[in-house]
Design an enzyme around this catalytic site. Structure first.
Site, mmCIF file in Angstrom:
data_model
loop_
_atom_site.group_PDB
_atom_site.id
_atom_site.type_symbol
_atom_site.label_atom_id
_atom_site.label_comp_id
_atom_site.label_asym_id
_atom_site.label_seq_id
_atom_site.Cartn_x
_atom_site.Cartn_y
_atom_site.Cartn_z
ATOM 1 N N THR A 16 -17.678 27.989 62.066
ATOM 2 C CA THR A 16 -16.574 27.116 61.680
ATOM 3 C C THR A 16 -15.630 26.803 62.841
ATOM 4 O OG1 THR A 16 -16.690 28.093 59.504
ATOM 5 C CG2 THR A 16 -14.680 26.927 60.007
ATOM 6 N N SER A 61 -23.667 31.235 61.480
ATOM 7 C CA SER A 61 -23.987 32.631 61.819
ATOM 8 C C SER A 61 -24.951 33.266 60.813
ATOM 9 C CB SER A 61 -22.726 33.470 61.975
ATOM 10 O OG SER A 61 -22.218 33.865 60.742
ATOM 11 N N THR A 92 -18.084 33.708 61.270
ATOM 12 C CA THR A 92 -17.583 35.025 60.866
ATOM 13 C C THR A 92 -18.571 35.797 59.992
ATOM 14 O OG1 THR A 92 -16.477 34.041 58.960
ATOM 15 C CG2 THR A 92 -15.158 34.326 60.956
ATOM 16 N N ASP A 93 -19.468 35.070 59.306
ATOM 17 C CA ASP A 93 -20.302 35.729 58.291
ATOM 18 C C ASP A 93 -21.089 36.920 58.839
ATOM 19 O OD1 ASP A 93 -19.338 33.977 56.456
ATOM 20 O OD2 ASP A 93 -21.130 32.717 56.348
ATOM 21 N N THR A 279 -22.665 55.500 54.160
ATOM 22 C CA THR A 279 -22.038 55.316 52.852
ATOM 23 C C THR A 279 -21.822 53.835 52.497
ATOM 24 O OG1 THR A 279 -20.100 55.755 51.481
ATOM 25 C CG2 THR A 279 -19.699 55.615 53.827
HETATM 26 N N1 ASP Z 1 -20.712 30.119 57.540
HETATM 27 C C1 ASP Z 1 -19.881 30.199 58.711
HETATM 28 C C2 ASP Z 1 -20.602 31.061 59.723
HETATM 29 O O1 ASP Z 1 -20.567 32.246 59.634
HETATM 30 C C3 ASP Z 1 -18.549 30.735 58.369
HETATM 31 C C4 ASP Z 1 -17.638 30.940 59.534
HETATM 32 O O2 ASP Z 1 -17.817 30.429 60.612
HETATM 33 O O3 ASP Z 1 -16.638 31.622 59.358
HETATM 34 O O4 ASP Z 1 -21.199 30.541 60.620
#
Ligand code: ASP
Length: 343
Positions: A16, A61, A92-93, A279
């Site tokens: 993103t 990602s 972020t994923d 865990t």
């Molecule tokens: N789907 C996106 C990714 O992980 C979400 C993000 O960039 O936060 O590439």
């Protein structure tokens, strides 16, 4: 004499953070990273010199894979000498997986490698991308006594700096998308940028940077849940090329006491396949032997993952299997800290 400013390389892989909204179609499209400074003129105010390198085809990602991890590590290695710090932008994923893996792949690292991304695209009015990117660059360019302050793989997000291999993504909605539940933050960005120096890691070796490229492709995460069937566990653990298992257990490392379960695990370990107990809880760790349900795991030689995250455990296992560590040393080696990933 003119003051030398740190040279920072931004590596853009996708996600993103590198998107802008096409206001005609409303769709998100990757923006040209070469023109980063026209999009964020504030970057001109930073006391560093910036270079950028983008994946030819930026990826979401969710499409990240160990081959891309190595591609990122290769870019770092080939620019290492002339660069003072690296900022890696990914979605972020799976950022915690990539950043954790990078901490293991880059051996003898002595420069900052700071991962960041954003929840909203860079062109969005309320974007978190600008702050994340600008501060990540500042972290990567922080020097003290001619040494970089951070000399490890870290993740900066929403005013906090974390050790990368301690993080996990906890929210798909909030700007504070990551946490480091089992290790203190490495720094915080408020009115001032503060580093918690006592928690920073330093490489003990003077050897040059080395990339660990041999990662096993045959490591699996097996998450326990009430009602898991013998046939399911058998099916996964009898996978012919299997080389390692991250077993996500309950609470302090507990598993069902059914004898079939132990027989399958025992057989797998006897085949020379390491099983690591991690865990499912977001914080805290495994204490094998606290309950009868984990004493059995201990007795058959299951590895204690302590408070490692699953993201880190997978990466460490892939690396250690790839390094062909003998079975006799594997357990003791895995249970020792390698990059500050467990305690
Ligand atoms: N789907 C996106 C990714 O992980 C979400 C993000 O960039 O936060 O590439």
């Amino acid at each position: 004499m003119e003051k030398r400013v740190p040279e920072i390389l931004i590596i853009y892989t996708g996600g993103t953070i590198g998107m802008v909204k096409d206001y005609e179609t409303n769709a998100l499209r990757p923006f040209d990273f070469e023109n980063l400074k026209t999009k964020i003129p504030e970057l001109n105010l930073l006391e560093c010199s910036l270079k950028t390198k983008a994946f030819e085809q930026p990826i979401d990602s969710s499409d990240m894979s160990p081959d891309y991890w190595i591609a990122i590590a290769d870019i770092i290695e080939s620019n290492y000498k002339e660069t003072d710090g690296f900022v890696v932008l990914t979605g972020t994923d799976t950022m915690s997986y990539t950043a954790s893996a990078m901490s293991f792949i880059l051996e003898n690292l002595r420069k900052p490698v700071i991962f960041t991304g954003s929840q909203l695209p860079i062109g969005d009015l309320r974007t978190d991308a600008k702050e994340n990117l600008i501060t990540a660059i500042q972290v990567a360019s922080a020097f003290e006594k001619e040494e970089p302050v951070v000399q490890e793989v870290a993740l900066y997000f929403e005013y906090k700096l974390y050790r990368a291999n301690r993080t996990t993504k906890v929210s798909s909605e909030q700007f504070e998308a990551f946490q480091s539940p089992n290790y203190p933050n490495l720094g915080e960005s408020g009115v001032h940028l503060i580093f918690n120096r006592q928690f920073l890691q330093r490489s003990k070796s003077d050897l040059p940077l080395r990339i660990q490229r041999d990662l096993s492709a045959n490591v699996v995460i097996l998450k326990l849940f009430p009602g898991i069937q013998k046939e399911m566990v058998e099916y996964i653990l009898n996978y012919p090329d299997l080389q390692g298992v991250v077993l996500e257990t309950y609470g302090a490392g507990n598993a069902p006491t059914d004898s079939w379960f132990f027989e399958i695990l025992n057989k797998t370990i006897r085949r020379g396949i390491p099983i690591v107990n991690v865990t499912q809880c977001i914080s805290g760790g495994v204490l094998m032997g606290l309950y009868e349900t984990s004493t059995k795991l201990k007795s058959i030689g299951v590895i204690n993952g302590k408070n490692i995250t699953s993201e880190s455990a997978v990466a460490k296992l892939k690396l250690m299997v790839g390094q062909k560590i003998p079975v006799s040393e594997f357990k003791q080696k895995f249970e020792s800290q390698m990059r500050g990933e467990m305690s």
